[in-house]
Design an enzyme around this catalytic site. Structure first.
Site, PDB file in Angstrom:
ATOM      1  N   SER A 152     -36.140  17.327 -28.097  1.00 45.05           N
ATOM      2  CA  SER A 152     -37.433  17.793 -27.578  1.00 45.05           C
ATOM      3  C   SER A 152     -38.129  16.592 -26.939  1.00 45.05           C
ATOM      4  O   SER A 152     -37.722  16.156 -25.864  1.00 45.05           O
ATOM      5  CB  SER A 152     -38.271  18.451 -28.677  1.00 45.05           C
ATOM      6  OG  SER A 152     -38.558  17.549 -29.723  1.00 45.05           O
ATOM      7  N   HIS A 174     -36.811  21.570 -25.534  1.00 41.60           N
ATOM      8  CA  HIS A 174     -38.082  22.272 -25.423  1.00 41.60           C
ATOM      9  C   HIS A 174     -38.751  21.892 -24.101  1.00 41.60           C
ATOM     10  O   HIS A 174     -39.012  20.721 -23.843  1.00 41.60           O
ATOM     11  CB  HIS A 174     -39.013  21.891 -26.580  1.00 41.60           C
ATOM     12  CG  HIS A 174     -38.541  22.432 -27.884  1.00 41.60           C
ATOM     13  ND1 HIS A 174     -39.097  22.072 -29.086  1.00 41.60           N
ATOM     14  CD2 HIS A 174     -37.569  23.318 -28.178  1.00 41.60           C
ATOM     15  CE1 HIS A 174     -38.486  22.702 -30.064  1.00 41.60           C
ATOM     16  NE2 HIS A 174     -37.552  23.453 -29.540  1.00 41.60           N
ATOM     17  N   ASP A 211     -37.312  20.712 -35.659  1.00 40.47           N
ATOM     18  CA  ASP A 211     -36.437  21.594 -34.883  1.00 40.47           C
ATOM     19  C   ASP A 211     -34.983  21.184 -35.075  1.00 40.47           C
ATOM     20  O   ASP A 211     -34.649  19.998 -35.090  1.00 40.47           O
ATOM     21  CB  ASP A 211     -36.791  21.517 -33.397  1.00 40.47           C
ATOM     22  CG  ASP A 211     -38.238  21.899 -33.151  1.00 40.47           C
ATOM     23  OD1 ASP A 211     -38.711  22.805 -33.843  1.00 40.47           O
ATOM     24  OD2 ASP A 211     -38.884  21.281 -32.292  1.00 40.47           O
TER      25      ASP A 211
END
Length: 997
Positions: free
Chosen positions: A54, A81, A173
């Site tokens: 991310s 992301h 995540d």
């Protein structure tokens, strides 16, 4: 004949056992199939590598692909992301660092070898049979679940061929997705958090303990290439397993270091994970790996963790939990005593998601039924690392994909990028380390949830575990199994509640089998023998039936009558025309052979049976005359000892003697001289028979007495056996209670250590801040205080527990008791400056003491010393007064302007000369003063020149202008730039009237 043929038509017991074994084999095969790779899901066969990041992902991606060769025969899927509305140039940026083709994913595209597939913005990704599927994103509570959603999909689709790389990023995540990859046998590599720009994601993944390696980015490509070169496809069903002696060596090394025995686990599952560790460590064969285990204790620990991978999630199979809540749990709350706790057990709980899910479900039912029962859940696992994680009760934010928003809000607290289980749920679950296959179980349970264990252990261990569960459950207790698990082999112990979702209820009235280990440990035939028997059975069945029929006909027509008796002469089995020699005695029917014997047979029975039992060999008495229905018949009585489960069994055979032809009687006068001797022999025979009859009667009486004594002994033995079973049950219950106490003690020790640590941290924090702190309860009694508080309030250690009003303070104009009572009544915060008798100043704050449940349990008083600040303020006030006096004493008009030319201050000369005051001057721009009397271009240029010039330089200008009230005047202006600090500047404008010069 119908009565004789009926047994032949009944199912053979061995056939029943064979059917049951085949059923168990099918169920085991089905469970293994759920874990085995599916050929249709292995297309394409190349490994699929998910590269996930991310924040800071671009730099991480570029460095990874810069070191990754373009001929690795792997497909790469880049998942990051991205803002939904942003336009991504990630393919172009990555193409500069790799020779592999890079492009955005199109819906339905198949993964290609040596190709980089990039997820486009504002999309979620899945994979089905090797085809990438784009979907609209779902972001519960604003959480981006793209990475975890794809990793789970990849694990389900590619299994052993799935690989994930967790790189730089914030939050947690990828943690749940990594667990799914490991559950299906894939490879998981994590970037070293110390080398990541944003270490949140890799640190969370590494803390799971499931990562195969934690590496810098530059080392990952070589690890991938080595893994792919060493990896082999899953063995075909006919492939030979590891030799048993090699596996036993591995098990021995594991048991020596960890204390846990894996011999009862399914060998195929352990073999796959053993092969995987061999691939990762790059050893050529199992012998070399055994040598590695002997030399490297760390590898033993890694193999132990590999064997124990038990991935779970919140509310796995939500329909199953819904069925449990609707169909089974209500019965646990009905008609339950008010003080009786509801007890549950979650064996093999892994990191605690299943246990917490069950606690949430029970809490919801408790609220629905308005129940006051205490909920107590014991959650155990063999993995101490997993238990430690479960005790923390902290999970990644991506659990929002599994837990509804209502439950997240009701039972969790969001902290940064994680969710923490609320205290009301956490305190209902007790976690402890336990080996289910070796340690005693808990007892008196209402519910057992075991949803991820039976797929790993063999059939006999499953049966033993189910019998243990039956013992541990209360009557009508609930057993909740996984979708691939069942109660095969012990179906009489559990009644299905919902067969689809494997919810069962303990069958009432069934005796627990857990103590009868022999019942559950009967030897099983080897697989090859069982298969051979199964294959030949259909061909031999017809021949066996014909042979059996012929044998039965021959036995009926030619075999003699026979009976099987026990040590009390009671009949257990008869064969042939036994009614010729035995008859039913008058009175209460009994099957005693002596009482049923016809005339002439009893003495022979006693003689032969006694001899057969004493000598343990066949004894016969020939030529015994028996009265049969008014006729006499000569037979041979044969007694043969029979070896059965109970000693004393004898087989009695009545063999008929073929009658010989009758000879002519002797002449009437022959042998007259022998008649007296014959008569004497007859009398002697009659006396002998009478003595024999008397002896037989005495023997019968003795036998009856012995039978009575034996019955008393049997009764006493049964009572002793019952007492022994009760003692054994009590011992097991005490052992279970002891195990439970040990578990609770372990939990309390953990909590005590956490409290001690928190208390030490709090004490050091309070001492480090040097802020005097005083804690009061709801009655304004002193609970605790920091050492520096004694300078303000006259406290000693013995004052703990005393009312505050009994303690004198050193404050001059402050009533602590009055202020504390006000805060306690209004719950408002009081903050004020107070001074002690020795002249020190403190900033006093009084605020309510709130618990984690937002309950008020007293007050907190803090005193931050501000003496230096007060002295500095006094000095500044004096200096300002002095400066103001000097400025006001100057004849020239002075103005201080800020960088926006607003008036900060002016002296008395300015106010008097231009007939104005501070209210019309301060805070306004120079050009607004006097209805714009100072707004002319020359002055603007002058001031702008000052602002643009260096500090300290003076700019002068003579100005002739018509001023209201004073007319046309000539003024001399001097402007100078003053540096107040590093960030702000002021302008000093001096105005002198020179009209009269």
């Amino acid at each position: 004949m119908a009565a004789e043929e009926k047994p032949a038509n009944e199912p053979d017991q061995s056939a029943k056992e064979q059917v049951q074994k085949e059923k168990e084999q099918k169920e085991d095969a089905a469970a293994d199939a759920a874990r085995e790779p599916r050929p249709d899901l292995q297309k394409p066969s190349l490994p699929v590598v998910a590269v996930c990041a991310s924040a800071g992902g671009l730099e991480a991606f570029q460095e990874f692909f810069r070191h990754m060769p373009a001929h690795g025969d792997m497909a790469f899927v880049v998942v990051q992301h991205l803002a939904p509305e942003s336009e991504s140039h990630l393919p172009e940026l990555l193409a500069r660092h790799t020779e592999m083709p890079v492009s955005f994913i199109s819906d339905g595209q198949r993964v290609q070898a040596n190709t980089v597939h990039v997820l486009p913005p504002d999309a979620e990704l899945g994979i089905m049979h090797g085809s990438l599927q784009l979907m609209d994103p779902i972001r519960p509570d604003g959480h981006d679940l793209t990475i975890d959603v794809f990793l789970r999909s990849l694990a389900d689709d590619q299994r052993e061929r799935a690989i994930c790389l967790i790189l730089s990023g914030t939050g947690t995540d990828g943690t749940l997705g990594l667990k799914a990859i490991k559950e299906h046998g894939g490879l998981a590599l994590v970037q070293d958090p110390d080398t990541a720009e944003y270490p949140g994601m890799p640190r969370s993944a590494a803390e799971t303990g499931l990562a195969d390696a934690v590496l810098p980015l530059a080392e990952m490509p070589q690890r991938l290439l080595a893994y792919e070169q060493r990896a082999v496809p899953p063995p075909a069903p006919a492939a030979p397993a590891f030799p048993t002696d090699r596996l036993n060596k591995v098990f021995l090394l594991l048991r020596s270091q960890t204390g846990h025995d894996f011999a009862q686990y399914k060998k195929k599952t352990l073999q796959r994970r053993l092969e995987r560790r061999m691939t990762i460590t790059q050893v050529p064969d199992v012998d070399a790996y055994v040598t590695l285990l002997q030399r490297d204790p760390d590898e033993v620990e890694k193999l132990f963790r590999e064997f124990l991978i038990g991935v779970t999630q919140f509310f796995r199979e939500p329909e199953a939990y819904a069925a449990l809540k609707d169909e089974a749990l209500p019965a646990l709350f009905v008609d339950r005593a008010g003080d009786e706790p509801l007890r549950a057990w979650v064996p093999a709980c892994a990191t605690g998601e299943e246990a917490y899910s069950l606690a949430i479900l029970l809490e919801e039912c408790k609220e629905a039924f308005e129940s006051t029962h205490t909920i107590q859940i014991f959650a155990t696992d063999i993995d101490d690392h997993a238990i430690e994680q479960a005790r923390r009760g902290r999970f990644p934010a991506s659990i929002a994909a599994d837990v509804s928003p209502e439950r997240l809000q009701r039972f969790f607290v969001q902290e940064d990028h994680t969710y923490r289980v609320k205290e009301e749920i956490r305190k209902s679950v007790i976690f402890a380390e336990q080996n289910l296959l070796q340690d005693p179980p808990f007892s008196n349970l209402d519910l057992i949830s075991c949803r991820n264990l039976f797929i790993y252990i063999d059939t006999e261990s499953q049966k033993n575990t189910l019998a243990m569960f039956h013992y541990a459950l209360e009557e009508e207790g609930i057993l909740f199994l996984g979708p691939s698990e069942n109660v095969a082999g012990l179906t009489d112990l559990f009644v299905p509640v919902n067969d689809k979702w494997r919810i069962f209820r303990r069958a009432p009235g069934k005796t627990p089998l857990w103590r009868r280990q022999a019942f559950l440990s009967r030897p099983r035939p080897e697989t090859g023998q069982r298969e051979a028997k199964t294959e030949t059975a259909p061909d031999r069945a017809p021949h066996r039936a014909e042979r059996t029929l012929i044998e039965e006909m021959l036995l009926d027509h030619f075999a003699p009558a026979a009976v099987l008796i026990d040590d009390n002469y009671d009949i257990h089995y008869t064969h042939g025309p036994i009614d010729r020699y035995l008859k039913v005695a008058a009175g209460e029917p009994r099957l005693n052979v002596l009482e049923m014997a016809r005339e002439g047979l009893k003495a022979a029975l006693i003689t032969t049976v006694t001899g057969a039992r004493d000598d343990q060999e066949t004894v016969s008495q020939d030529g015994v005359t028996v009265q049969t229905n008014g006729e006499s018949e000569v037979i041979d009585v044969i007694a043969r000892p029979v070896a059965t489960a109970r000693p004393g069994h004898v087989l009695l055979v009545f063999d008929r003697i073929t009658p010989q032809p009758k000879t002519a009687p002797p002449a009437e006068g022959a042998g007259e001289e022998e008649k007296p001797r014959v008569e004497a022999l007859r009398r002697e025979l009659s006396a002998t028979r009478q003595r024999l009859q008397s002896t037989i009667q005495e023997l019968q009486i003795s036998n009856e007495e012995l039978r009575s004594t034996n019955e008393e002994l049997q009764s006493s033995n049964e009572e002793l056996q019952s007492t022994n079973e009760e003692l054994e049950t009590s011992r097991e219950e005490l052992q279970s209670v002891n195990e439970e106490l040990n578990t609770v003690n372990s939990e309390l020790q953990e909590r005590n250590q956490a409290l001690i640590k928190a208390n030490n941290d709090l004490n050091n924090l309070l001492r480090g801040t040097e802020i005097a702190t005083l804690f009061l309860d709801n009655h304004l009694n002193i609970r605790r205080f920091t050492p520096s508080t004694t300078e303000i309030v006259n406290l000693i250690d013995a004052d703990t527990g005393r009312p505050l009003k009994h303690i004198a303070s050193n404050l001059r104009d402050a009533d602590l008791v009055e202020e504390a009572e006000y805060v306690l009544e209004t719950l408002n915060t009081v903050e004020k400056e107070v001074q002690t008798d020795d002249g020190h100043w403190f900033n006093m704050r009084i605020l309510p003491y709130r618990t984690a449940r937002n309950a008020i349990e007293g007050l907190v008083l803090t005193f931050a010393e501000i003496t230096d600040q007060k002295e500095t303020e006094a000095e500044l006030r004096a200096e300002r007064a002095l400066a103001r006096g000097i400025v006001n004493a100057v004849d020239a008009s002075l103005l201080v302007l800020d960088e926006a030319f607003r008036v900060v201050s002016a002296n008395h000369s300015f106010y008097e000369s231009f007939y104005t005051d501070a209210g019309a001057t301060v805070g306004k721009t120079l050009y607004e003063l006097g209805n714009g009397q100072w707004d002319f271009p020359e002055l603007r240029e002058l001031l702008q020149e000052v602002v643009d010039g260096p500090a300290g330089e003076t700019v002068t200008y003579d100005l002739e202008h018509d001023f209201p009230h004073i007319g046309r005047r000539t003024v001399h202006l001097e402007a100078r730039l003053l540096e107040v600090d590093d960030e702000s500047q002021m302008i000093l404008l001096t105005i002198e009237d020179v009209s009269d010069r």
